[in-house]
Each structure stands twice: as C-alpha cells, then as structure tokens.
Design an enzyme around this catalytic site. Sequence first.
Site, PDB file in Angstrom:
ATOM      1  N   GLN A  11      10.108  -9.021  19.797  1.00 25.18           N
ATOM      2  CA  GLN A  11      10.718  -9.940  18.841  1.00 25.18           C
ATOM      3  C   GLN A  11      11.736  -9.233  17.944  1.00 25.18           C
ATOM      4  O   GLN A  11      12.899  -9.632  17.857  1.00 25.18           O
ATOM      5  CB  GLN A  11       9.640 -10.573  17.951  1.00 25.18           C
ATOM      6  CG  GLN A  11       8.695 -11.508  18.657  1.00 25.18           C
ATOM      7  CD  GLN A  11       7.767 -12.177  17.676  1.00 25.18           C
ATOM      8  OE1 GLN A  11       8.051 -13.256  17.159  1.00 25.18           O
ATOM      9  NE2 GLN A  11       6.638 -11.553  17.391  1.00 25.18           N
ATOM     10  N   ASP A  43       9.485   5.608  27.764  1.00 24.22           N
ATOM     11  CA  ASP A  43       8.059   5.556  27.447  1.00 24.22           C
ATOM     12  C   ASP A  43       7.824   6.442  26.232  1.00 24.22           C
ATOM     13  O   ASP A  43       7.841   7.669  26.336  1.00 24.22           O
ATOM     14  CB  ASP A  43       7.248   6.053  28.646  1.00 24.22           C
ATOM     15  CG  ASP A  43       5.746   6.048  28.393  1.00 24.22           C
ATOM     16  OD1 ASP A  43       5.325   5.661  27.274  1.00 24.22           O
ATOM     17  OD2 ASP A  43       4.989   6.450  29.298  1.00 24.22           O
ATOM     18  N   ILE A  44       7.623   5.839  25.076  1.00 24.23           N
ATOM     19  CA  ILE A  44       7.507   6.634  23.855  1.00 24.23           C
ATOM     20  C   ILE A  44       6.180   7.377  23.752  1.00 24.23           C
ATOM     21  O   ILE A  44       6.001   8.208  22.855  1.00 24.23           O
ATOM     22  CB  ILE A  44       7.729   5.769  22.594  1.00 24.23           C
ATOM     23  CG1 ILE A  44       6.707   4.637  22.518  1.00 24.23           C
ATOM     24  CG2 ILE A  44       9.153   5.224  22.567  1.00 24.23           C
ATOM     25  CD1 ILE A  44       6.777   3.846  21.207  1.00 24.23           C
ATOM     26  N   ALA A  67       5.261  -1.430  19.365  1.00 23.63           N
ATOM     27  CA  ALA A  67       3.897  -1.395  18.829  1.00 23.63           C
ATOM     28  C   ALA A  67       2.947  -2.121  19.769  1.00 23.63           C
ATOM     29  O   ALA A  67       3.356  -2.979  20.547  1.00 23.63           O
ATOM     30  CB  ALA A  67       3.848  -2.045  17.450  1.00 23.63           C
ATOM     31  N   THR A  69       0.409  -4.780  19.455  1.00 21.85           N
ATOM     32  CA  THR A  69       0.169  -5.755  18.395  1.00 21.85           C
ATOM     33  C   THR A  69      -0.939  -6.766  18.696  1.00 21.85           C
ATOM     34  O   THR A  69      -1.217  -7.626  17.852  1.00 21.85           O
ATOM     35  CB  THR A  69       1.463  -6.534  18.097  1.00 21.85           C
ATOM     36  OG1 THR A  69       1.900  -7.182  19.295  1.00 21.85           O
ATOM     37  CG2 THR A  69       2.555  -5.599  17.584  1.00 21.85           C
ATOM     38  N   THR A 108       2.419  -2.582   9.201  1.00 22.60           N
ATOM     39  CA  THR A 108       1.805  -3.900   9.086  1.00 22.60           C
ATOM     40  C   THR A 108       0.945  -4.070   7.837  1.00 22.60           C
ATOM     41  O   THR A 108       0.459  -3.087   7.260  1.00 22.60           O
ATOM     42  CB  THR A 108       0.917  -4.156  10.319  1.00 22.60           C
ATOM     43  OG1 THR A 108       0.211  -5.390  10.175  1.00 22.60           O
ATOM     44  CG2 THR A 108      -0.119  -3.057  10.480  1.00 22.60           C
ATOM     45  N   ASP A 109       0.737  -5.329   7.456  1.00 17.42           N
ATOM     46  CA  ASP A 109      -0.174  -5.669   6.364  1.00 17.42           C
ATOM     47  C   ASP A 109      -1.627  -5.359   6.725  1.00 17.42           C
ATOM     48  O   ASP A 109      -2.485  -5.272   5.837  1.00 17.42           O
ATOM     49  CB  ASP A 109      -0.036  -7.154   6.023  1.00 17.42           C
ATOM     50  CG  ASP A 109      -0.349  -8.064   7.208  1.00 17.42           C
ATOM     51  OD1 ASP A 109       0.223  -7.828   8.294  1.00 17.42           O
ATOM     52  OD2 ASP A 109      -1.142  -9.007   7.059  1.00 17.42           O
ATOM     53  N   TYR A 132      -6.605  -2.461  15.229  1.00 14.13           N
ATOM     54  CA  TYR A 132      -5.151  -2.562  15.094  1.00 14.13           C
ATOM     55  C   TYR A 132      -4.699  -1.935  13.776  1.00 14.13           C
ATOM     56  O   TYR A 132      -3.767  -1.111  13.738  1.00 14.13           O
ATOM     57  CB  TYR A 132      -4.728  -4.024  15.166  1.00 14.13           C
ATOM     58  CG  TYR A 132      -3.281  -4.264  14.812  1.00 14.13           C
ATOM     59  CD1 TYR A 132      -2.247  -3.702  15.563  1.00 14.13           C
ATOM     60  CD2 TYR A 132      -2.934  -5.053  13.716  1.00 14.13           C
ATOM     61  CE1 TYR A 132      -0.912  -3.919  15.230  1.00 14.13           C
ATOM     62  CE2 TYR A 132      -1.605  -5.280  13.383  1.00 14.13           C
ATOM     63  CZ  TYR A 132      -0.604  -4.703  14.143  1.00 14.13           C
ATOM     64  OH  TYR A 132       0.713  -4.926  13.805  1.00 14.13           O
TER      65      TYR A 132
END
Length: 310
Positions: A11, A43-44, A67, A69, A108-109, A132
């Site tokens: 996204q 490929d990280i 990420a 997710t 992220t939150d 996560y």
Amino acid sequence: MKVLVTGSMGQLGNEMQVCAKLHDNHTYFFTDIMAEAPAMRLDITDAEAVKDFVLSHSVNLIVNCAAYTNVDKAEDDEKTACLINAAAVRNLGEAAAEAGARMIHISTDYVFAGESSEPYREDMPVDPKTAYGRTKRAGEEALLEVLPDAVIIRTAWLYSSFGQNFVKTMIRLGKEREELGVVFDQIGTPTYAADLAAAICVLLESKEWIPGIYHFTDEGVCSWYDFTREIHSLYNSQEVLLAYQRGELTAAQEPAINCQVRPILSSEYTYRTPRPHYSVLDKAKFKKTFGVEIPYWRDSLARCIALLAD
C-alpha cells in the site's frame, strides 16, 4: 539524491511511487521481493543482497515500506515476522551505515499496549502485547542500534486504493451482506497511505535531517464502527455523483451499499489476536518539527473512495 524504496508493491510503496512523480528531482529504486523486473527484485532478509544493492546503486536514502503486517499469522509464525520486521531492518540499517546513507523506517501503533486514555507520544513507554508488535519494536531497536540517526515513523490504521485493506473489505462486505457487526470500543485514527507518503516526501525535501521517532496518522479519532459507516456513506455518495455525471441518476437511486452496520463490543467478536482498545497517536512532534498540516481522516477517506468508486 538516490532513494531506495523497499516493499514498493504494498500500500505505502505504491503510494510512494505516485508521490515520487511529484518529486522527480530524485532517482528512485522501487524494489520488492515480488517485483516483476529482476533488477528491482530485492530480498531484504538477505544481508549481502541488501548491502550489494545499496553500494552498487550509490543509494543516499532508504525508505523501508516493507513489513510483515498480518497480525494473526504473526502469532503462529513469530520467527518469520521477526525476520522481516526486525532482522531485515537491521540489514537495511547496516547497509545504510556502510554507505553513509540515511534511512526512514515505518513502524506501528502496536508497539504500545493500547490501554491508554490519551494519545500516545513518542516518549511514552512501549509495551507490545502481540507478536506483530514485539517484532516491530525489535525492528526499531535494531535500527537505532546500527544507525542512530535514522528516522522512524509510527503509523496506524493504514489504507489505500492499492492492495487489500479495511476500506476495500468493508465496501465488499457492504455489497454482499444485509447486516454487518463492527466493533465500536476500539478507538484509533484511519490513515490514508497517500498522506503518509506525502509526509515522507516532506522529509526527502527537507534541508535539515532531524533524526528520531515520530508519530504520523491523519487527524481526528473514530471507532471501527464509525469508520465503516463513513466508508459506506461516502461510497454511496460517490456512486450517485458518478451516475449523475453519466446521466443515469434514476438508476442510482438505489444505494450501491444497502447494509445495516451494527455496533458490537470487542468481546462479541472472535479475535485470534488481541487488538488495542486505544491506539491514537500524538502527532504534535511531527507537525512542529516539519511544519506540516495533516489532513482530517474523513477528508482523506473521501479522496480514496473517489478513486475506488471511479
């Protein structure tokens, strides 16, 4: 400046590609492990591949949009989530350090417990309650260890016209079902990925590099129930507008989505993984540091819905 964007098929990565067209004074490398072009397939989790790409392309800045997710699957496979959300972040940070490059990483939150009654500031204690969240926090720590002058941006409730997300799911379910139960006791802020991409581009154009952890979401707060109601309302309004423009207003009197959305408690919904009850992020630091105005979530949602309904 030469900018490496990882996770470019997600996204945020797709929104970065749109935003880059407005900032074409830079050279961009949009990579993804699933990229069609072999030269942009990266490929990280492969430290040597990351280092080779960064050095061979003389990268000046890395924007990590990649990420793991899937919150539920992370509980079953925390090892893989940690590989992508932490080890791979370290790989990128080490490559940036060796190349003398800078890095912006998206977090992220979920690094917070989600039990607060006031918006989370960057200096508030972290306490992730999920696999996560733990792996994303581990990524933050790994990056700051190898690249202390990195920028970390925490966000929440991300959606876009690209990829799969809550907005698209609610539109689909709204068309398929007569009734839909959505939780009203989980509070946060929907964030249009295009707004986050624009914020990242502000950093790209900034004359001064100011490292640290920042929070960014759109303005305002709501529950998932409120969010869903607004998604359906805006989608129906957009459908009517388009029908009017086509001269088909009579055919558009029946709403595209005619679904009764019912508010329910979290306890009424079966979650494999606990969700935060309160995940509103305080954005004062980001706004003050970079001098930006952040859009209201309903206004941004309307922009996204216009793309989805068109």
